[in-house]
Enzyme design. Sequence first.
Site, PDB file in Angstrom:
ATOM      1  CG  PHE A   1     -12.156  15.541  23.750  1.00 17.22           C
ATOM      2  CD1 PHE A   1     -13.003  14.372  24.042  1.00 17.22           C
ATOM      3  CD2 PHE A   1     -11.890  16.821  23.263  1.00 17.22           C
ATOM      4  CE1 PHE A   1     -14.610  14.675  24.118  1.00 17.22           C
ATOM      5  CE2 PHE A   1     -13.728  17.394  23.772  1.00 17.22           C
ATOM      6  CZ  PHE A   1     -14.455  16.089  24.139  1.00 17.22           C
TER       7      PHE A   1
ATOM      8  CB  CYS B   1      -1.633   0.089   1.201  1.00 15.26           C
ATOM      9  SG  CYS B   1      -1.995   1.331   1.129  1.00 15.26           S
TER      10      CYS B   1
ATOM     11  CD  GLN C   1      -4.301  13.623  14.675  1.00 16.81           C
ATOM     12  OE1 GLN C   1      -4.747  13.341  13.756  1.00 16.81           O
ATOM     13  NE2 GLN C   1      -5.141  14.405  16.215  1.00 16.81           N
TER      14      GLN C   1
ATOM     15  CB  CYS D   1     -10.200  14.566  12.139  1.00 11.43           C
ATOM     16  SG  CYS D   1     -11.461  13.626  12.883  1.00 11.43           S
TER      17      CYS D   1
END
Length: 416
Positions: free
Chosen positions: A280, A150, A253, A374
């Site tokens: 968070f 990938c 991330q 996000c």
Amino acid sequence: MSEALLDIETMGLKGDGVARHEGERVHVPFTLPGEKVHVSLGTGRADLEEIVTPSADRIAPACPHFGTCGGCALQHWAPEAVARWKRERILSALRFVGLEAPVGETLPAYGAGRRRVTLHIRRIETPSQTRILAGFMRAKSHDLIDLDTCPLLVPELAPAPDLARKAGMILRGIGKPLDFQVTASIEGLDCDIRGAGPIGEGLRQKLVAFAVEEKLARLTLHGERLMEARVPRISFEDQPTMAAFLPPGSFLQATGAAEAQLSVLALEGLSGAKQVADLFCGLGPFGLRLSRKMKVIGYDSDKAAIEAFQRSIRANPGGKPVSAEARDLFRRPLYAPELKPFDAVLLDPPRQGAEAQVKEIVKSKLTRLVYVSCDPESFARDAKLLCDAGFKISKVTPVDQFRHSPHVELVAEMAR
């Protein structure tokens, strides 16, 4: 199934081209705005048969699996066009709730690639053999592509498909679909198996032997440690003397470059603050960096991540006082009186946003915050609540760590 010749007008939120047919919106995967395409029509969707007039922004995809693999949506679109579209996604989400804001150009943050991958594992029985497949699901299908490589991943994750197949072969007798998550850490590969449920001691020992033979840093089953040769840590690309401990399966991330870029933007937005609430906070990648300049208290519902954050605090001395506390900010947000000691807040919620916490910020006397998101739509919803309470958005920076994906990160500075 009927066929039609369609003009692609826009891009949908999931990266599909969108056309109109007989007054209805039709989504056509792997097409681009401005293209004329021949399609087979379904209900609300269509399958691409032929590109009659290609877009000037169409490029050759980098991966041979593109178009069949469900992992990427936008390999066929020039990066400059993708960056413009992702910026427009944020502007459109803000306009939808009646807000205008200065949104900068999209910053690329792909770095060396994604440092974590989750592969699906399936068993295929034939009359002559048992085959184990590991990879991503085919687009719009329950079939699995047996992955060889990938191009989105960091080089350290190249062994991941083979490792997944070996683990799947060990567990082939349980007859369940499995997920195999692999994270590239400083100490080596950190692997977690999901979907197996409880297994016997014999299988556990075989998995331990597999982990030792493959020299894994750690192998866990549903987050439970089976073998830990070395405690995995993630490096900070912008702070090479710092590192954070990594709990099994905790949020991370996608790229190290994006984490560094988001941290720089957060620090700029919080410049001059003396004490900050890192809400968070996860395993603490932002909080640890911020602690070099200001006092920080982090909050997150993930107890394992908070324990890792606390361990990282002890392993990275030299900054301002920093601490971390386990707390579910969805069910029990930091209430307005509790926000009084802070002169600024950093918010980095999951995709659903931070509505409950934002409502408490609105009621508090807090005047500054930085919001890392996000999801442009949940950010716009929360920003609307804040702006209605007197906050103004002074700056929004899109950050693209999701190469070939419709997703985009953003950092917003707000004050009142």
